[in-house]
Design an enzyme around this catalytic site. Structure first.
Site, PDB file in Angstrom:
ATOM      1  N   ASP A   1       3.717 -30.470  38.313  1.00  0.00           N
ATOM      2  CA  ASP A   1       4.223 -31.659  39.006  1.00  0.00           C
ATOM      3  C   ASP A   1       4.971 -31.160  40.251  1.00  0.00           C
ATOM      4  O   ASP A   1       4.903 -29.964  40.599  1.00  0.00           O
ATOM      5  CB  ASP A   1       5.094 -32.525  38.071  1.00  0.00           C
ATOM      6  CG  ASP A   1       6.432 -31.878  37.716  1.00  0.00           C
ATOM      7  OD1 ASP A   1       6.666 -30.705  38.095  1.00  0.00           O
ATOM      8  OD2 ASP A   1       7.251 -32.546  37.045  1.00  0.00           O
TER       9      ASP A   1
ATOM     10  N   CYS B   1       6.363 -27.605  35.008  1.00  0.00           N
ATOM     11  CA  CYS B   1       7.208 -28.707  35.494  1.00  0.00           C
ATOM     12  C   CYS B   1       8.625 -28.146  35.613  1.00  0.00           C
ATOM     13  O   CYS B   1       8.795 -26.919  35.614  1.00  0.00           O
ATOM     14  CB  CYS B   1       7.112 -29.948  34.606  1.00  0.00           C
ATOM     15  SG  CYS B   1       7.700 -29.764  32.917  1.00  0.00           S
TER      16      CYS B   1
ATOM     17  N   THR C   1      11.347 -28.168  33.560  1.00  0.00           N
ATOM     18  CA  THR C   1      11.784 -27.443  32.357  1.00  0.00           C
ATOM     19  C   THR C   1      10.627 -26.905  31.529  1.00  0.00           C
ATOM     20  O   THR C   1      10.841 -26.086  30.631  1.00  0.00           O
ATOM     21  CB  THR C   1      12.556 -28.408  31.435  1.00  0.00           C
ATOM     22  OG1 THR C   1      11.670 -29.516  31.149  1.00  0.00           O
ATOM     23  CG2 THR C   1      13.825 -28.938  32.091  1.00  0.00           C
TER      24      THR C   1
ATOM     25  N   HIS D   1      -0.777 -14.602  17.829  1.00  0.00           N
ATOM     26  CA  HIS D   1      -0.667 -15.320  16.554  1.00  0.00           C
ATOM     27  C   HIS D   1      -1.141 -16.764  16.636  1.00  0.00           C
ATOM     28  O   HIS D   1      -1.727 -17.273  15.684  1.00  0.00           O
ATOM     29  CB  HIS D   1       0.788 -15.336  16.064  1.00  0.00           C
ATOM     30  CG  HIS D   1       1.263 -14.000  15.566  1.00  0.00           C
ATOM     31  ND1 HIS D   1       2.390 -13.860  14.789  1.00  0.00           N
ATOM     32  CD2 HIS D   1       0.758 -12.755  15.725  1.00  0.00           C
ATOM     33  CE1 HIS D   1       2.562 -12.575  14.493  1.00  0.00           C
ATOM     34  NE2 HIS D   1       1.585 -11.886  15.073  1.00  0.00           N
TER      35      HIS D   1
ATOM     36  N   HIS E   1      -3.900 -16.087  10.571  1.00  0.00           N
ATOM     37  CA  HIS E   1      -3.501 -16.833  11.769  1.00  0.00           C
ATOM     38  C   HIS E   1      -4.493 -17.961  12.050  1.00  0.00           C
ATOM     39  O   HIS E   1      -4.097 -19.077  12.389  1.00  0.00           O
ATOM     40  CB  HIS E   1      -3.411 -15.896  12.978  1.00  0.00           C
ATOM     41  CG  HIS E   1      -2.287 -14.920  12.867  1.00  0.00           C
ATOM     42  ND1 HIS E   1      -1.004 -15.313  12.567  1.00  0.00           N
ATOM     43  CD2 HIS E   1      -2.250 -13.573  12.997  1.00  0.00           C
ATOM     44  CE1 HIS E   1      -0.215 -14.243  12.510  1.00  0.00           C
ATOM     45  NE2 HIS E   1      -0.956 -13.177  12.766  1.00  0.00           N
TER      46      HIS E   1
HETATM   47  C1  RB5 Z   1      11.039 -33.871  37.235  1.00  0.00           C
HETATM   48  O1  RB5 Z   1      12.234 -34.209  37.851  1.00  0.00           O
HETATM   49  C2  RB5 Z   1      11.286 -33.300  35.852  1.00  0.00           C
HETATM   50  O2  RB5 Z   1      11.786 -34.284  35.007  1.00  0.00           O
HETATM   51  C3  RB5 Z   1       9.988 -32.719  35.295  1.00  0.00           C
HETATM   52  O3  RB5 Z   1       9.528 -31.746  36.158  1.00  0.00           O
HETATM   53  C4  RB5 Z   1      10.079 -32.043  33.953  1.00  0.00           C
HETATM   54  O4  RB5 Z   1      11.105 -31.094  33.898  1.00  0.00           O
HETATM   55  C5  RB5 Z   1      10.022 -32.891  32.777  1.00  0.00           C
HETATM   56  O5  RB5 Z   1      10.010 -32.422  31.618  1.00  0.00           O
END
Ligand code: RB5
Length: 143
Positions: free
Chosen positions: A9, A66, A68, A99, A135
């Protein structure tokens, strides 16, 4: 494996471009499924695209990024044929392949530096599924 799908994203866009350039130099064939800029977009749209790409192209691996890595993990793991692993150390990245036979590496662009994420990804891409029966049996139970 000869092709890598990569998607992000807006929050992961810069890391995607950084990794793409590195991986191309390393000789990987890259299929970029978007996004194409830092303009805000919705991560599930890219995760869904990744699932479609890997459904058509089962032998290959994917990379999703993304902020996180959490949203991408949640979205892409809704698909039966996908095993997405959110990477947070080289050791865990290796085990995700050996695994769990993970087929998507998920990265957090805001939680780790480019260098850290590159180290995780390198460990992921250089490892292979162990092919051990115990596995495979556990992976079959996921689906
Ligand atoms: C975008 O601001 C953020 O929410 C997205 O990149 C992500 O971290 C969501 O899990």
């Amino acid at each position: 494996m000869n092709k890598l799908f990569i998607g992000s994203d807006h929050a992961g866009f810069d890391l995607k471009e950084f990794l793409k350039s590195y991986l191309k130099d390393e000789g990987y064939e890259i299929d970029d499924i978007g996004t194409t800029s830092s303009k805000s977009c919705d991560y599930p749209d890219i995760a869904n695209k990744m699932a479609d790409s890997l459904t058509k192209d089962k032998e290959n691996l994917g990379i999703l990024i993304c902020g996180t890595g959490l949203g991408m993990s949640m979205a892409v793991n809704r698909y039966r044929n996908i095993r997405g692993a959110l990477l947070y150390s080289p050791e865990e990245a290796r085990l995700a392949r050996e695994h769990n036979n993970a087929n998507v590496a998920v990265l957090g662009a805001r939680t780790f530096s480019n260098k850290e994420n590159l180290d995780f990804l390198t460990a992921f891409l250089t490892a292979k599924f162990s092919n051990e029966e115990r596995h495979q049996q556990r992976i079959d139970k996921i689906s």
